[in-house]
Motif scaffolding. Structure first.
Motif, short mmCIF file in Angstrom:
data_model
loop_
_atom_site.label_atom_id
_atom_site.label_comp_id
_atom_site.label_asym_id
_atom_site.label_seq_id
_atom_site.Cartn_x
_atom_site.Cartn_y
_atom_site.Cartn_z
N MET A 1 0.87 -1.18 0.00
CA MET A 1 0.00 0.00 0.00
C MET A 1 0.90 1.22 0.00
N GLY A 2 0.41 2.29 -0.55
CA GLY A 2 1.27 3.46 -0.62
C GLY A 2 0.50 4.75 -0.84
N TRP A 3 1.27 5.82 -0.79
CA TRP A 3 0.76 7.15 -1.05
C TRP A 3 1.57 7.79 -2.17
N ARG B 1 -7.69 -3.71 9.50
CA ARG B 1 -8.67 -2.74 9.03
C ARG B 1 -8.48 -2.39 7.55
N ASN B 2 -7.52 -3.04 6.89
CA ASN B 2 -7.22 -2.73 5.48
C ASN B 2 -7.00 -1.23 5.29
N THR B 3 -6.27 -0.64 6.20
CA THR B 3 -6.09 0.81 6.21
C THR B 3 -4.62 1.17 6.22
N VAL B 4 -4.29 2.20 5.47
CA VAL B 4 -2.93 2.74 5.46
C VAL B 4 -3.00 4.20 5.89
N TYR B 5 -1.98 4.63 6.61
CA TYR B 5 -1.92 5.99 7.13
C TYR B 5 -0.65 6.67 6.64
N LEU B 6 -0.72 7.98 6.58
CA LEU B 6 0.47 8.78 6.30
C LEU B 6 0.49 9.94 7.28
N GLN B 7 1.41 9.87 8.23
CA GLN B 7 1.60 10.97 9.18
C GLN B 7 2.60 11.94 8.57
N MET B 8 2.17 13.16 8.36
CA MET B 8 3.01 14.17 7.73
C MET B 8 3.33 15.26 8.74
N ASN B 9 4.59 15.37 9.08
CA ASN B 9 5.05 16.39 10.02
C ASN B 9 5.96 17.38 9.30
#
Length: 120
Positions: free
Chosen positions: A34-36, A75-83
């Motif tokens: 998975m990706g962004w 949860r079939n979920t991907v996250y991207l925390q952007m700081n």
């Protein structure tokens, strides 16, 4: 039918943070990587970060040390925390999943995109 739904985009000041989420739903047999990705006006879509099914991650040089990708396989979920968001980070951010639907071949699925704006 498989669907990727993103959330979490918006407007943030330089140096601020945002967290993007992308949930895959539908008749899914397996999800691999998975990706962004992101695409700014007039530019090509580029990989921001990816995570394998085993948790291995890969980042574009421009976001290393600032962005963190993670996934919740249950949860079939991907996250991207952007700081530490910078003026060069604004773009439409797209979620991507390499997956296999039930009764179908492996394919790449895309979300609809979420806008990230960095401005003071």
């Amino acid at each position: 039918q498989v669907q990727l739904v993103e959330s979490g985009g918006g407007l943030v000041q330089p140096g601020g943070s945002l967290r993007l989420s992308c949930a895959a739903s539908g008749s899914i047999f397996s999800i691999y990587a998975m990706g962004w990705y992101r695409q700014a006006p007039g530019k090509q879509r580029e990989l921001v970060a990816s995570v394998s099914s085993g948790g291995s991650t890969n980042y574009a040089d421009s976001v290393k040390g600032r962005f963190t990708i993670s996934r919740d396989n249950a949860r079939n979920t991907v996250y991207l925390q952007m700081n530490s968001l910078k003026p060069e980070d604004p773009a439409v951010y797209y979620c991507n999943a390499d997956l296999r639907p039930y009764g179908s071949s492996r394919l790449a699925s895309w979300g609809q995109g979420t806008q990230v704006t960095v401005s003071s």
